[in-house]
Design a protein around this motif. Sequence first.
Motif, mmCIF file in Angstrom:
data_model
loop_
_atom_site.group_PDB
_atom_site.id
_atom_site.type_symbol
_atom_site.label_atom_id
_atom_site.label_comp_id
_atom_site.label_asym_id
_atom_site.label_seq_id
_atom_site.Cartn_x
_atom_site.Cartn_y
_atom_site.Cartn_z
ATOM 1 N N UNK A 33 0.855 -1.178 0.000
ATOM 2 C CA UNK A 33 0.000 0.000 0.000
ATOM 3 C C UNK A 33 0.895 1.233 0.000
ATOM 4 N N UNK A 36 -5.642 10.967 -7.934
ATOM 5 C CA UNK A 36 -5.088 10.040 -8.921
ATOM 6 C C UNK A 36 -4.775 10.798 -10.212
ATOM 7 N N UNK A 37 -3.842 10.256 -10.974
ATOM 8 C CA UNK A 37 -3.556 10.846 -12.280
ATOM 9 C C UNK A 37 -2.518 11.950 -12.227
ATOM 10 N N UNK A 62 2.054 -1.476 -11.233
ATOM 11 C CA UNK A 62 0.605 -1.308 -11.144
ATOM 12 C C UNK A 62 -0.089 -2.329 -10.263
ATOM 13 N N UNK A 63 0.637 -3.313 -9.736
ATOM 14 C CA UNK A 63 -0.025 -4.285 -8.873
ATOM 15 C C UNK A 63 -0.060 -3.809 -7.418
ATOM 16 N N UNK A 81 -1.188 -1.207 -4.357
ATOM 17 C CA UNK A 81 -2.340 -0.334 -4.115
ATOM 18 C C UNK A 81 -1.849 1.091 -3.948
ATOM 19 N N UNK A 82 -2.388 2.001 -4.732
ATOM 20 C CA UNK A 82 -2.076 3.414 -4.549
ATOM 21 C C UNK A 82 -3.096 4.040 -3.619
ATOM 22 N N UNK A 83 -2.617 4.946 -2.782
ATOM 23 C CA UNK A 83 -3.463 5.547 -1.747
ATOM 24 C C UNK A 83 -3.341 7.068 -1.867
ATOM 25 N N UNK A 84 -4.245 7.696 -2.653
ATOM 26 C CA UNK A 84 -4.141 9.147 -2.868
ATOM 27 C C UNK A 84 -4.514 9.908 -1.604
ATOM 28 N N UNK A 85 -3.641 10.802 -1.154
ATOM 29 C CA UNK A 85 -3.892 11.525 0.098
ATOM 30 C C UNK A 85 -3.943 13.022 -0.165
ATOM 31 N N UNK A 86 -4.378 13.764 0.861
ATOM 32 C CA UNK A 86 -4.669 15.174 0.668
ATOM 33 C C UNK A 86 -3.482 16.116 0.790
ATOM 34 N N UNK A 121 0.078 14.345 5.288
ATOM 35 C CA UNK A 121 -0.747 13.157 5.485
ATOM 36 C C UNK A 121 -0.013 11.900 5.009
ATOM 37 N N UNK A 152 0.343 8.692 7.423
ATOM 38 C CA UNK A 152 -0.204 7.388 7.084
ATOM 39 C C UNK A 152 0.878 6.310 7.102
ATOM 40 N N UNK A 180 -0.839 2.657 8.095
ATOM 41 C CA UNK A 180 -1.922 2.489 7.117
ATOM 42 C C UNK A 180 -1.360 2.327 5.708
ATOM 43 N N UNK A 224 -2.414 -8.853 -18.098
ATOM 44 C CA UNK A 224 -1.913 -7.489 -17.921
ATOM 45 C C UNK A 224 -0.444 -7.383 -18.335
ATOM 46 N N UNK A 245 -7.615 12.438 -16.085
ATOM 47 C CA UNK A 245 -6.798 11.264 -15.812
ATOM 48 C C UNK A 245 -7.209 10.650 -14.472
ATOM 49 N N UNK A 246 -6.950 9.365 -14.328
ATOM 50 C CA UNK A 246 -7.213 8.721 -13.044
ATOM 51 C C UNK A 246 -8.628 8.202 -12.906
ATOM 52 N N UNK A 252 -12.046 7.916 2.832
ATOM 53 C CA UNK A 252 -11.217 8.749 3.710
ATOM 54 C C UNK A 252 -12.065 9.412 4.788
ATOM 55 N N UNK A 287 -6.701 -0.261 1.773
ATOM 56 C CA UNK A 287 -5.866 0.925 1.732
ATOM 57 C C UNK A 287 -6.184 1.857 2.892
ATOM 58 N N UNK A 288 -7.451 2.033 3.191
ATOM 59 C CA UNK A 288 -7.824 3.006 4.203
ATOM 60 C C UNK A 288 -8.024 2.390 5.580
#
Lengths: 362, 362
Positions: A94, A101-102, A115-116, A118-123, A127, A131, A136, B77, B101-102, B225, B244-245
């Motif tokens: 993670x 994302x993007x 790409x396998x 898990x991406x976790x986009x944060x603010x 943060x 995390x 997390x 993939x 994107x994303x 989130x 993830x979260x």
Amino acid sequence: MNDPKSSLTQVRDRIDSIDRQIQELISERANWAREVARVKGEGLSAIDYYRPEREAHVLRMVVDRNHGPLSDTEMVRLFREIMSSCLAQEDPLKVGYLGPEGTFSEQAVRKHFGHAAYGLPLGSIEEVFQEVAAGHADFGVVPVENSGQGMIQITLDLFLTSEARICGEVELRVHQCLLSQRESLEGIKRVYGHAQSLQQCKTWLRVNLPSAECIAVSSNAEGARLARHTDDAAAIAGAAAGKVYGLKTVADAIEDRADNTTRFLVIGRSLFPPSGNDRTSLLITVNDKPGALYDVLSPFAKRNVSMNRIESRPAHTGKWQYAFFIDVSGHIDDESLQAALKDMGPVAEQVRVLGSYPVALP
Amino acid sequence: MNDPKSSLTQVRDRIDSIDRQIQELISERANWAREVARVKGEGLSAIDYYRPEREAHVLRMVVDRNHGPLSDTEMVRLFREIMSSCLAQEDPLKVGYLGPEGTFSEQAVRKHFGHAAYGLPLGSIEEVFQEVAAGHADFGVVPVENSGQGMIQITLDLFLTSEARICGEVELRVHQCLLSQRESLEGIKRVYGHAQSLQQCKTWLRVNLPSAECIAVSSNAEGARLARHTDDAAAIAGAAAGKVYGLKTVADAIEDRADNTTRFLVIGRSLFPPSGNDRTSLLITVNDKPGALYDVLSPFAKRNVSMNRIESRPAHTGKWQYAFFIDVSGHIDDESLQAALKDMGPVAEQVRVLGSYPVALP
């Protein structure tokens, strides 16, 4: 072989046979990856047997062996993905990053973890640190330096107050182009681009398009789209956007620094063993007295440790203290680096090893 | 082999030797891909020698051969990416999609074309059609059906007025979960989710959480989130987001339709030959007279052509006309399908073959 059709059939048969072999080998590799997990016997999550130094070593061998026709970058990308799939047989890694994302940060995550994961986009960058600290996220990816604009202070400051360790670095290279429907600069009255891109090309724009209006838009892609619909406008974006949006490249590599690279750090919770080509990031606090900086730096010179970067920040821990972020070549396990740090002992208030990690791949 | 350390070294040596072979084979494959370009001798852009029917055939062989440990999805993939890199040795494919994107649409682009293609995020589905027609994009990827909510009308209507051809389909499967800090439904007062996800789980929510407030947010990730920071809230999102979260999965597969799949079409400018397992999309216009629909459909039954989907839309071309979007099994080159269309001749006002294309892979 002279009949194009039968020749094509033969080529395709050959490719089919190659694919069969590739697939067999990938499956065998995935089985051995499970064997690594079994031998280590540490647990069932990818984080338990992910070894950045080993991945870097594997990818470096890929580059060394590569004789084309695929570029090093493409070949490394494919092996990243193969390793990413093999690793994700257990609970995938993670990885937190500055979302959404993007973005560029997500590109850095994918370049490093495939790409396998898990991406976790944060603010926020803060943060990402939180995390990772809370567990997390297994790792985080944060921007730390833009070759045009220097170090990203917020990231450095977060190291002052967090326990994060640096486990890797990722470099993304971006060349900015001036794209337009026009063939030349003449008649260009407006230039669209993301605020940061406009900033990166400030000098070039002032010299070459002094009277054009610079208009910041939400993304470079958006700028390129706007430029396509008017014949007195241009956009700043990568060459790829020019191809995608059917614009001409009026000028190439217009960024003020020719090596426009964004550098990201991979942060985690532990230190990793040497990969054979490593960098070490140190955080050194000194009291503000005459000669303090010199005293801190001279052990590196004496022990032949080469310094790559230095950045000073006021330390928030006490008055009159300064913190130096110093990147040196080598791993913290190296004798020369150990000796230099020992020499530094009486001079520095505090020396923290932020991390020893493989030097970024192309 | 009993000493874990030496055993690990041996496993890694084995992996290194496998990697060496994989790399050699990928390079050889890339050389043969260039050879295909040479034999075809048609030009220098990927679009000139991209053959969806061939790619589908290659990937189907990959699935047939796969005996693990990697899943079919992961193995497909990896081969997508290998083909994507080989193809992008020339000017890469440019693929338009509904941006930014994303998004889910970009995921569909990457699933079908890999990461070496250029993605072109656009502002609307209509724009995707336009960019493909104008040749700015080689292909476009547009959502056409959500198994919970049926056909996406705007996409169908665009086929009525455009010359676009369908060259492929992509399916993305999504299971929605109810994620929360809580272990059970008790005490959940609010449910966050993207408007579309809330819609997809409407019945389940009404039955199981009748008094909870449903709050639409910008993305499911954003909802997850928000849910993490309160103990009386839940979020609707995929299982991955839960991991993830750090949220618990209170309920799984809560979408009203158990097979919650979004189907995308790949649009282009030409028809392609059979891949061996194809689907054909037809647009048939009839005058609104009694029995018209029956007359149109009976030739399929008579010729043993199996129908997968039918959707009627008022045709904008004339009063009292109806357009039917019909998907049938098989390729337009198949004799049975040819015969059925011939039979239909006197009945249908117009029959347009939107495309014959490989059935979506897992």
